[in-house]
Design an enzyme around this catalytic site. Sequence first.
Site, PDB file in Angstrom:
ATOM      1  N   HIS A  99       0.814  -1.221   0.000  1.00  0.00           N
ATOM      2  CA  HIS A  99       0.000   0.000   0.000  1.00  0.00           C
ATOM      3  C   HIS A  99       0.844   1.266   0.000  1.00  0.00           C
ATOM      4  CE1 HIS A  99       0.357  -0.103   4.549  1.00  0.00           C
ATOM      5  NE2 HIS A  99       0.412   1.198   4.358  1.00  0.00           N
ATOM      6  N   ASP A 129       0.160  -7.680   1.667  1.00  0.00           N
ATOM      7  CA  ASP A 129       0.554  -6.266   1.644  1.00  0.00           C
ATOM      8  C   ASP A 129       2.077  -6.101   1.628  1.00  0.00           C
ATOM      9  OD1 ASP A 129       0.162  -3.570   1.461  1.00  0.00           O
ATOM     10  OD2 ASP A 129      -0.324  -3.256   3.580  1.00  0.00           O
ATOM     11  N   SER A 202       4.681   2.545   7.834  1.00  0.00           N
ATOM     12  CA  SER A 202       4.285   1.395   7.022  1.00  0.00           C
ATOM     13  C   SER A 202       5.434   0.914   6.145  1.00  0.00           C
ATOM     14  CB  SER A 202       3.099   1.765   6.131  1.00  0.00           C
ATOM     15  OG  SER A 202       1.926   1.922   6.895  1.00  0.00           O
TER      16      SER A 202
END
Length: 474
Positions: A99, A129, A202
């Site tokens: 992402h 992911d 992230s």
Amino acid sequence: MTLAMLASAIPARAQNSALPGFADLVDQVGDAVVNITTSSVVAGRAGGPQPQVPEGSPLEDFFNDFLDRQGPDNAPRRSQALGSGFVISEDGYIVTNNHVIEGADEINIEFRNGRELVAELIGTDPNTDIALLRVESDTPLAYVPFGVAQEHRVGDWVMVMGNPLGQGFSVSVGVISAFGRSLSGAYDDFIQTDAAINQGNSGGPLFNLEGEVIGVNTAILSPTGGSIGIGFAMSSDVVVNVVEQLQEFGETRRGWLGVRIQDVTADMAEAIGLDEARGAMVTDVPTGPALDGGIEVGDVILSFDGTEIQDTRGLVRMVGDSTVGETVRVLVFRDGETETLRVTLGRRETAEGAAGSVVEESVEEGATEDILGMSLAPLTDELRERLNATNVTTGLVIEAIDPASDAAEMGLQIGDIITEVTQTPVGSAEAFRAQINAAEEAGQKSILLLIRRDGTPRFMALGIEDELAPSVSE
């Protein structure tokens, strides 16, 4: 007073001796952690609000000039996003979250010393992911190894490094709060930690005290958007296999068994004679490896390739980690006995979306009858079409249900199609009652139903202790 005296009597060095220092660890791994900036083109604000200026106003020309300089309201514009990552090899492979880079047409990597390089996207896996990038460097890059997450325990120290909220290289520490967390994916195996993880972290690494990456920081649980001490990192035990496949193929190649499954409840285990609620019950076997290997609807998969299966989640993970084309031993529980089958695995990615064969037969209409608090009618062509059951050959449709019945309490609904009772196909009330009678004679307290709801099969266990099966007149 006594507590204060006891506290003061403990030497300061002894109070702090159990707390590790992280400065040396930061120096050891920091050069392998990177900031990631992505750039992409997004659509403009078509139809957005416009300034309202009265006609003839002195400001009319000013606003018209301003809008002309801004361009058309729906003109494409560039958008930037920030994230983190880490280098896993001296030749420039970098791991981050999917992402973070999804939809980007430009990916820039910034190292701790300020050096910047443009990255190439090697491959992604939206299911976990994870994304793999690569940069070209004239000199070998500092990198960090993966560790084995399952070798750690709840309470072990961990360290997070990354680029939270675009602030640049940052460190936070905490402990492992839990293992095996699942958020939304079939392959989820998240480590929960109270180390501060924020937007921008992230894709960054979760380190153990040896400087090994045991997780990839992915998500937080927060009502405010900031860290409240509940962060999630995808376990390295999942990531390593994904990264190896992306490195070799540029995509994932997961094993595929070809079954629909559900967890076994205690009631279901009792209904089929299984010693305890374990394994994964097969609810559907479309055309594919499992069908070719002899797996049947109603089988309970107890072990896969020599490893015991506790639930569906464990089986999905195990199959996905297996090699495409590999032949594995599958131990199933069927008709009160175990049987070992051999199944050659297919590939999940090529099988997704494939439909099984459709078989259609007509069934004579029959009268509605009441059984176990349900009003049941044989499946007809009209009902088959209305209930999205064109591939169901026979069954009983629930047309009404007593809200005070065990059937309603167990979750059965109007429109459900009962296709099997105690793993025997049923198309009439008489066939249903025959299975109830057989179960009662065997001393069972419940029976196993296979139902279809909106085209999806599912097993449910239903109590029969209060049912008095009426006799059928000749």
